[in-house]
Design a protein around this motif. Structure first.
Motif, short mmCIF file in Angstrom:
data_model
loop_
_atom_site.label_atom_id
_atom_site.label_comp_id
_atom_site.label_asym_id
_atom_site.label_seq_id
_atom_site.Cartn_x
_atom_site.Cartn_y
_atom_site.Cartn_z
N PHE A 1 0.87 -1.17 0.00
CA PHE A 1 0.00 0.00 0.00
C PHE A 1 0.91 1.22 0.00
CE2 PHE A 1 -2.72 -3.27 1.80
CZ PHE A 1 -3.94 -3.04 1.18
N TRP A 2 0.80 2.08 -1.02
CA TRP A 2 1.74 3.18 -1.22
C TRP A 2 0.99 4.38 -1.79
CZ3 TRP A 2 3.15 5.32 -6.05
CH2 TRP A 2 2.46 4.77 -7.13
N ALA A 3 1.71 5.49 -1.96
CA ALA A 3 1.16 6.68 -2.63
C ALA A 3 2.28 7.36 -3.41
CB ALA A 3 0.56 7.65 -1.61
N PRO A 4 1.93 7.99 -4.54
CA PRO A 4 2.96 8.60 -5.38
C PRO A 4 3.71 9.76 -4.72
CG PRO A 4 0.77 8.74 -6.43
CD PRO A 4 0.61 8.03 -5.13
N TRP A 5 3.10 10.44 -3.77
CA TRP A 5 3.74 11.58 -3.11
C TRP A 5 4.66 11.15 -1.96
CZ3 TRP A 5 2.50 11.19 1.91
CH2 TRP A 5 1.29 10.59 2.25
N CYS A 6 4.67 9.88 -1.62
CA CYS A 6 5.41 9.36 -0.46
C CYS A 6 6.85 9.03 -0.84
CB CYS A 6 4.68 8.12 0.06
SG CYS A 6 5.60 7.12 1.23
N GLY A 7 7.80 9.77 -0.27
CA GLY A 7 9.22 9.54 -0.55
C GLY A 7 9.68 8.13 -0.21
N PRO A 8 9.40 7.62 1.01
CA PRO A 8 9.81 6.25 1.34
C PRO A 8 9.17 5.21 0.41
CG PRO A 8 9.34 7.45 3.35
CD PRO A 8 8.91 8.33 2.20
N CYS A 9 7.95 5.48 -0.05
CA CYS A 9 7.28 4.56 -0.99
C CYS A 9 8.05 4.49 -2.31
CB CYS A 9 5.85 5.01 -1.26
SG CYS A 9 4.76 5.02 0.17
N ARG A 10 8.44 5.66 -2.81
CA ARG A 10 9.20 5.71 -4.07
C ARG A 10 10.57 5.06 -3.90
NH1 ARG A 10 7.48 11.06 -4.02
NH2 ARG A 10 9.65 11.74 -3.91
N THR A 11 11.16 5.25 -2.72
CA THR A 11 12.47 4.65 -2.44
C THR A 11 12.36 3.12 -2.41
OG1 THR A 11 13.16 6.57 -1.17
CG2 THR A 11 14.35 4.53 -0.75
N MET A 12 11.26 2.60 -1.83
CA MET A 12 11.08 1.16 -1.70
C MET A 12 10.63 0.48 -3.00
SD MET A 12 8.95 -1.06 1.13
CE MET A 12 7.37 -1.18 0.31
N ALA A 13 10.08 1.23 -3.93
CA ALA A 13 9.51 0.64 -5.16
C ALA A 13 10.47 -0.29 -5.89
CB ALA A 13 8.97 1.72 -6.08
N PRO A 14 11.73 0.11 -6.15
CA PRO A 14 12.65 -0.82 -6.84
C PRO A 14 12.92 -2.08 -6.02
CG PRO A 14 13.53 1.42 -6.88
CD PRO A 14 12.36 1.43 -5.95
N ALA A 15 13.00 -1.95 -4.70
CA ALA A 15 13.22 -3.12 -3.84
C ALA A 15 12.03 -4.07 -3.91
CB ALA A 15 13.47 -2.68 -2.40
N PHE A 16 10.82 -3.51 -3.98
CA PHE A 16 9.62 -4.35 -4.07
C PHE A 16 9.63 -5.13 -5.39
CE2 PHE A 16 4.97 -5.08 -4.44
CZ PHE A 16 4.75 -5.68 -3.20
N GLU A 17 10.07 -4.48 -6.47
CA GLU A 17 10.17 -5.17 -7.76
C GLU A 17 11.23 -6.28 -7.71
OE1 GLU A 17 8.04 -4.82 -10.41
OE2 GLU A 17 7.00 -3.63 -8.89
N GLN A 18 12.36 -6.01 -7.04
CA GLN A 18 13.39 -7.04 -6.89
C GLN A 18 12.85 -8.20 -6.07
OE1 GLN A 18 16.64 -4.92 -5.12
NE2 GLN A 18 17.13 -3.79 -6.98
N ALA A 19 12.07 -7.90 -5.04
CA ALA A 19 11.48 -8.95 -4.22
C ALA A 19 10.49 -9.79 -5.05
CB ALA A 19 10.78 -8.36 -3.00
N ALA A 20 9.78 -9.15 -5.97
CA ALA A 20 8.85 -9.88 -6.84
C ALA A 20 9.61 -10.92 -7.64
CB ALA A 20 8.11 -8.92 -7.77
N ALA A 21 10.76 -10.54 -8.16
CA ALA A 21 11.57 -11.48 -8.94
C ALA A 21 12.06 -12.64 -8.08
CB ALA A 21 12.76 -10.75 -9.57
N GLN A 22 12.29 -12.39 -6.79
CA GLN A 22 12.76 -13.43 -5.88
C GLN A 22 11.64 -14.34 -5.39
OE1 GLN A 22 15.03 -11.83 -2.57
NE2 GLN A 22 15.87 -10.22 -3.87
N LEU A 23 10.45 -13.77 -5.17
CA LEU A 23 9.37 -14.52 -4.52
C LEU A 23 8.42 -15.23 -5.49
CD1 LEU A 23 8.54 -11.94 -1.72
CD2 LEU A 23 9.58 -14.21 -1.41
N GLU A 24 8.29 -14.73 -6.72
CA GLU A 24 7.42 -15.42 -7.68
C GLU A 24 8.09 -16.72 -8.11
OE1 GLU A 24 6.23 -13.04 -11.04
OE2 GLU A 24 4.60 -12.18 -9.91
N PRO A 25 7.35 -17.78 -8.37
CA PRO A 25 5.90 -17.90 -8.45
C PRO A 25 5.24 -18.36 -7.14
CG PRO A 25 6.89 -19.87 -9.35
CD PRO A 25 8.03 -18.96 -8.90
N GLN A 26 5.98 -18.43 -6.05
CA GLN A 26 5.38 -18.87 -4.79
C GLN A 26 4.47 -17.80 -4.18
OE1 GLN A 26 8.81 -19.31 -5.38
NE2 GLN A 26 8.42 -21.42 -5.99
#
Length: 149
Positions: free
Chosen positions: A68-93
């Motif tokens: 759960f994030w928002a475009p104006w949130c600095g920490p959200c934007r900072t975490m976005a690339p890490a969340f994408e990297q985590a997707a690559a690690q956690l899928e397809p489980q």
């Protein structure tokens, strides 16, 4: 194990169709039966309305980790690339999804999101864990696996 119990439902990130996939074939790059797109892309799925959210949470028989994030949130934007990297690690489980709390305020209210970013892990349609605050990819993957046992 029976054939029925070895099948799981996976919602297509492209067309939202629910697909039946043999559990043993999840890691074999299965495609959607309807749109023929890959069911797993190594990226998160943007859930832009309550219908899509409910479909992914309620019909996926794999866990769903929601940011759960928002475009104006600095920490959200900072975490976005890490969340994408985590997707690559956690899928397809695990399916990773993002909800923009500004665009879908009803979901933020429904889940009582008070700070962002907030990660919520859903299993079988129910929230099983929640974590507020930005995290790196390794921490996201570790936190998720810890709560899945």
């Amino acid at each position: 194990m029976t054939e029925t119990s070895s099948m799981v439902h996976v919602v297509c990130p492209h067309c939202q169709t629910t697909n039946r996939v043999a559990r043993g074939q999840l890691g074999s790059a299965p495609d959607c039966g309807k749109c023929k797109q890959p069911l797993f892309t190594g990226h998160s799925v943007a859930l832009g309305d309550e219908t899509g959210f409910d479909r992914h949470i309620g019909r996926n028989q794999i866990p769903v980790l929601v940011d759960f994030w928002a475009p104006w949130c600095g920490p959200c934007r900072t975490m976005a690339p890490a969340f994408e990297q985590a997707a690559a690690q956690l899928e397809p489980q695990v399916r990773l999804a993002k909800v923009d709390t500004e665009a879908v305020q009803s979901l933020a209210a429904r889940f009582n999101i008070r700070s962002i970013p907030t990660l919520a892990l859903f299993v079988g349609g129910r929230e099983v864990a929640r974590q507020a605050g930005a995290m790196g990819a390794a921490d996201i993957a570790r936190w998720t696996r810890q709560h899945l046992g």
